[in-house]
Design an enzyme around this catalytic site. Sequence first.
Site, PDB file in Angstrom:
ATOM      1  N   LYS A   1      -0.072 -29.859 -38.017  1.00  0.00           N
ATOM      2  CA  LYS A   1       1.093 -30.403 -37.210  1.00  0.00           C
ATOM      3  C   LYS A   1       2.368 -29.603 -37.282  1.00  0.00           C
ATOM      4  O   LYS A   1       2.559 -28.815 -38.487  1.00  0.00           O
ATOM      5  CB  LYS A   1       1.475 -31.756 -37.332  1.00  0.00           C
ATOM      6  CG  LYS A   1       0.301 -32.615 -36.585  1.00  0.00           C
ATOM      7  CD  LYS A   1       0.679 -34.205 -36.711  1.00  0.00           C
ATOM      8  CE  LYS A   1      -0.512 -35.140 -36.072  1.00  0.00           C
ATOM      9  NZ  LYS A   1      -0.236 -36.448 -35.904  1.00  0.00           N
TER      10      LYS A   1
ATOM     11  N   TYR B   1      -2.563 -36.092 -26.225  1.00  0.00           N
ATOM     12  CA  TYR B   1      -2.141 -37.677 -26.585  1.00  0.00           C
ATOM     13  C   TYR B   1      -2.292 -38.819 -25.383  1.00  0.00           C
ATOM     14  O   TYR B   1      -1.691 -39.642 -25.559  1.00  0.00           O
ATOM     15  CB  TYR B   1      -0.885 -37.578 -27.424  1.00  0.00           C
ATOM     16  CG  TYR B   1      -1.101 -36.971 -28.716  1.00  0.00           C
ATOM     17  CD1 TYR B   1      -1.908 -37.634 -29.879  1.00  0.00           C
ATOM     18  CD2 TYR B   1      -0.516 -35.992 -29.017  1.00  0.00           C
ATOM     19  CE1 TYR B   1      -1.911 -37.240 -30.896  1.00  0.00           C
ATOM     20  CE2 TYR B   1      -0.525 -35.310 -30.322  1.00  0.00           C
ATOM     21  CZ  TYR B   1      -1.443 -35.916 -31.426  1.00  0.00           C
ATOM     22  OH  TYR B   1      -1.340 -35.510 -32.562  1.00  0.00           O
TER      23      TYR B   1
ATOM     24  N   PHE C   1       5.506 -45.324 -29.312  1.00  0.00           N
ATOM     25  CA  PHE C   1       6.185 -43.837 -30.008  1.00  0.00           C
ATOM     26  C   PHE C   1       5.564 -42.680 -29.130  1.00  0.00           C
ATOM     27  O   PHE C   1       5.729 -41.559 -29.742  1.00  0.00           O
ATOM     28  CB  PHE C   1       5.334 -43.802 -31.424  1.00  0.00           C
ATOM     29  CG  PHE C   1       4.000 -44.046 -31.432  1.00  0.00           C
ATOM     30  CD1 PHE C   1       3.133 -42.969 -31.110  1.00  0.00           C
ATOM     31  CD2 PHE C   1       3.280 -45.268 -31.751  1.00  0.00           C
ATOM     32  CE1 PHE C   1       1.752 -43.256 -31.193  1.00  0.00           C
ATOM     33  CE2 PHE C   1       2.095 -45.479 -31.801  1.00  0.00           C
ATOM     34  CZ  PHE C   1       0.971 -44.609 -31.374  1.00  0.00           C
TER      35      PHE C   1
ATOM     36  N   ARG D   1     -11.126 -37.813 -42.069  1.00  0.00           N
ATOM     37  CA  ARG D   1     -10.356 -38.942 -41.972  1.00  0.00           C
ATOM     38  C   ARG D   1      -9.838 -39.536 -43.423  1.00  0.00           C
ATOM     39  O   ARG D   1      -8.890 -39.753 -43.869  1.00  0.00           O
ATOM     40  CB  ARG D   1     -10.765 -39.994 -41.166  1.00  0.00           C
ATOM     41  CG  ARG D   1     -10.635 -39.502 -39.622  1.00  0.00           C
ATOM     42  CD  ARG D   1     -10.841 -40.742 -38.628  1.00  0.00           C
ATOM     43  NE  ARG D   1      -9.685 -41.544 -38.436  1.00  0.00           N
ATOM     44  CZ  ARG D   1      -8.522 -41.177 -37.796  1.00  0.00           C
ATOM     45  NH1 ARG D   1      -8.469 -40.106 -37.059  1.00  0.00           N
ATOM     46  NH2 ARG D   1      -7.806 -42.134 -37.558  1.00  0.00           N
TER      47      ARG D   1
ATOM     48  N   THR E   1      -2.414 -43.120 -41.662  1.00  0.00           N
ATOM     49  CA  THR E   1      -1.210 -42.462 -40.947  1.00  0.00           C
ATOM     50  C   THR E   1      -0.223 -42.666 -41.273  1.00  0.00           C
ATOM     51  O   THR E   1       0.757 -41.674 -41.434  1.00  0.00           O
ATOM     52  CB  THR E   1      -1.303 -43.351 -39.421  1.00  0.00           C
ATOM     53  OG1 THR E   1      -2.460 -43.442 -38.955  1.00  0.00           O
ATOM     54  CG2 THR E   1      -0.453 -42.701 -38.375  1.00  0.00           C
TER      55      THR E   1
ATOM     56  N   ARG F   1      -1.993 -36.439 -46.154  1.00  0.00           N
ATOM     57  CA  ARG F   1      -0.733 -36.969 -45.898  1.00  0.00           C
ATOM     58  C   ARG F   1       0.126 -37.574 -46.896  1.00  0.00           C
ATOM     59  O   ARG F   1       1.614 -37.505 -46.998  1.00  0.00           O
ATOM     60  CB  ARG F   1      -0.967 -38.062 -44.972  1.00  0.00           C
ATOM     61  CG  ARG F   1      -1.508 -37.718 -43.431  1.00  0.00           C
ATOM     62  CD  ARG F   1      -1.860 -38.370 -42.794  1.00  0.00           C
ATOM     63  NE  ARG F   1      -2.072 -38.326 -41.145  1.00  0.00           N
ATOM     64  CZ  ARG F   1      -2.639 -38.639 -40.230  1.00  0.00           C
ATOM     65  NH1 ARG F   1      -3.660 -39.820 -40.731  1.00  0.00           N
ATOM     66  NH2 ARG F   1      -2.759 -38.319 -39.167  1.00  0.00           N
TER      67      ARG F   1
ATOM     68  N   ASN G   1       3.477 -36.593 -39.724  1.00  0.00           N
ATOM     69  CA  ASN G   1       2.556 -37.021 -40.598  1.00  0.00           C
ATOM     70  C   ASN G   1       1.569 -35.811 -40.948  1.00  0.00           C
ATOM     71  O   ASN G   1       0.415 -35.918 -41.223  1.00  0.00           O
ATOM     72  CB  ASN G   1       1.653 -38.511 -40.250  1.00  0.00           C
ATOM     73  CG  ASN G   1       1.075 -38.104 -39.092  1.00  0.00           C
ATOM     74  OD1 ASN G   1       1.082 -37.038 -38.422  1.00  0.00           O
ATOM     75  ND2 ASN G   1       0.260 -39.106 -38.914  1.00  0.00           N
TER      76      ASN G   1
ATOM     77  N   HIS H   1      -3.416 -33.784 -37.830  1.00  0.00           N
ATOM     78  CA  HIS H   1      -4.175 -34.906 -37.007  1.00  0.00           C
ATOM     79  C   HIS H   1      -5.786 -34.616 -37.226  1.00  0.00           C
ATOM     80  O   HIS H   1      -6.120 -33.554 -37.588  1.00  0.00           O
ATOM     81  CB  HIS H   1      -3.891 -34.493 -35.584  1.00  0.00           C
ATOM     82  CG  HIS H   1      -4.957 -34.862 -34.603  1.00  0.00           C
ATOM     83  ND1 HIS H   1      -4.640 -36.212 -34.011  1.00  0.00           N
ATOM     84  CD2 HIS H   1      -6.418 -34.632 -34.105  1.00  0.00           C
ATOM     85  CE1 HIS H   1      -5.874 -36.549 -33.374  1.00  0.00           C
ATOM     86  NE2 HIS H   1      -6.577 -35.584 -33.192  1.00  0.00           N
TER      87      HIS H   1
ATOM     88  N   GLU I   1     -11.319 -33.087 -27.843  1.00  0.00           N
ATOM     89  CA  GLU I   1     -10.197 -32.503 -28.529  1.00  0.00           C
ATOM     90  C   GLU I   1     -10.646 -31.013 -28.899  1.00  0.00           C
ATOM     91  O   GLU I   1      -9.697 -29.992 -28.566  1.00  0.00           O
ATOM     92  CB  GLU I   1      -9.915 -33.267 -29.808  1.00  0.00           C
ATOM     93  CG  GLU I   1      -9.329 -34.343 -29.422  1.00  0.00           C
ATOM     94  CD  GLU I   1      -8.795 -35.545 -30.641  1.00  0.00           C
ATOM     95  OE1 GLU I   1      -9.139 -34.903 -31.599  1.00  0.00           O
ATOM     96  OE2 GLU I   1      -8.612 -36.476 -30.271  1.00  0.00           O
TER      97      GLU I   1
HETATM   98  P1  CMP Z   1      -2.492 -38.559 -35.142  1.00  0.00           P
HETATM   99  O1  CMP Z   1      -3.796 -39.053 -35.972  1.00  0.00           O
HETATM  100  O2  CMP Z   1      -2.393 -37.372 -34.559  1.00  0.00           O
HETATM  101  O3  CMP Z   1      -2.785 -39.535 -33.629  1.00  0.00           O
HETATM  102  C1  CMP Z   1      -1.844 -40.368 -33.157  1.00  0.00           C
HETATM  103  C2  CMP Z   1      -0.340 -40.129 -33.604  1.00  0.00           C
HETATM  104  O4  CMP Z   1       0.640 -40.821 -33.176  1.00  0.00           O
HETATM  105  C3  CMP Z   1      -0.422 -40.177 -35.136  1.00  0.00           C
HETATM  106  O5  CMP Z   1      -1.316 -39.189 -35.824  1.00  0.00           O
HETATM  107  C4  CMP Z   1       0.914 -40.382 -35.542  1.00  0.00           C
HETATM  108  O6  CMP Z   1       1.623 -38.972 -35.491  1.00  0.00           O
HETATM  109  C5  CMP Z   1       1.543 -41.123 -34.255  1.00  0.00           C
HETATM  110  N1  CMP Z   1       1.925 -42.349 -34.460  1.00  0.00           N
HETATM  111  C6  CMP Z   1       1.239 -43.296 -34.676  1.00  0.00           C
HETATM  112  N2  CMP Z   1       1.953 -44.428 -35.024  1.00  0.00           N
HETATM  113  C7  CMP Z   1       3.228 -44.102 -35.075  1.00  0.00           C
HETATM  114  C8  CMP Z   1       4.213 -44.797 -35.029  1.00  0.00           C
HETATM  115  N3  CMP Z   1       4.565 -46.007 -35.284  1.00  0.00           N
HETATM  116  N4  CMP Z   1       5.587 -44.017 -34.819  1.00  0.00           N
HETATM  117  C9  CMP Z   1       5.584 -42.582 -34.647  1.00  0.00           C
HETATM  118  N5  CMP Z   1       4.318 -42.087 -34.624  1.00  0.00           N
HETATM  119  C10 CMP Z   1       3.305 -42.625 -34.600  1.00  0.00           C
END
Ligand code: CMP
Length: 141
Positions: A11, A51, A59, A87, A93, A104, A114, A117, A128
Amino acid sequence: MAGNYTLTIIKPDAFGAAKAGKIIALLEEKGFTVKAARVLHLTQQQAGEFYAVHRERPFYKELVSFMTSGPCMPMVLEKASAVSALRDAIGATDPAEAAAGTVRKLYAESKGRNAIHASDSDENATREAGFFFAETDLIFG
Ligand code: CMP
């Protein structure tokens, strides 16, 4: 695709902090092979589409804004049981909850910023990968 491929994105936070090389090295050490890679700066429309499943989440706007804040690096990775293996390798996350040694834990700042992905199912990995790589059928053999 038989469970051997997944899609990851380094990212904008991690790519902008010049962590792509370290992240790829960590994934290669864990047995992943890079099958396709590119660097691009997502448009609002691309990030919104990618997304779309999170469109109703609180969010979503922050997520699209972050994902369009700089270049990112999508990659197709190969490994047995790739989706679950990746994963595990990237961690939870929320980096505060991520296990030691995960991407992470090492490189993410927060739940939103974070670092990386990973697809959450074989079905989404196929969708994807097709989002970023036109030659997906060739890559997947
Ligand atoms: P990702 O695994 O790319 O898929 C969905 C994304 O949403 C996740 O990583 C985070 O970057 C984002 N995300 C999930 N939960 C939150 C949150 N509570 N606040 C902000 N971003 C979030």
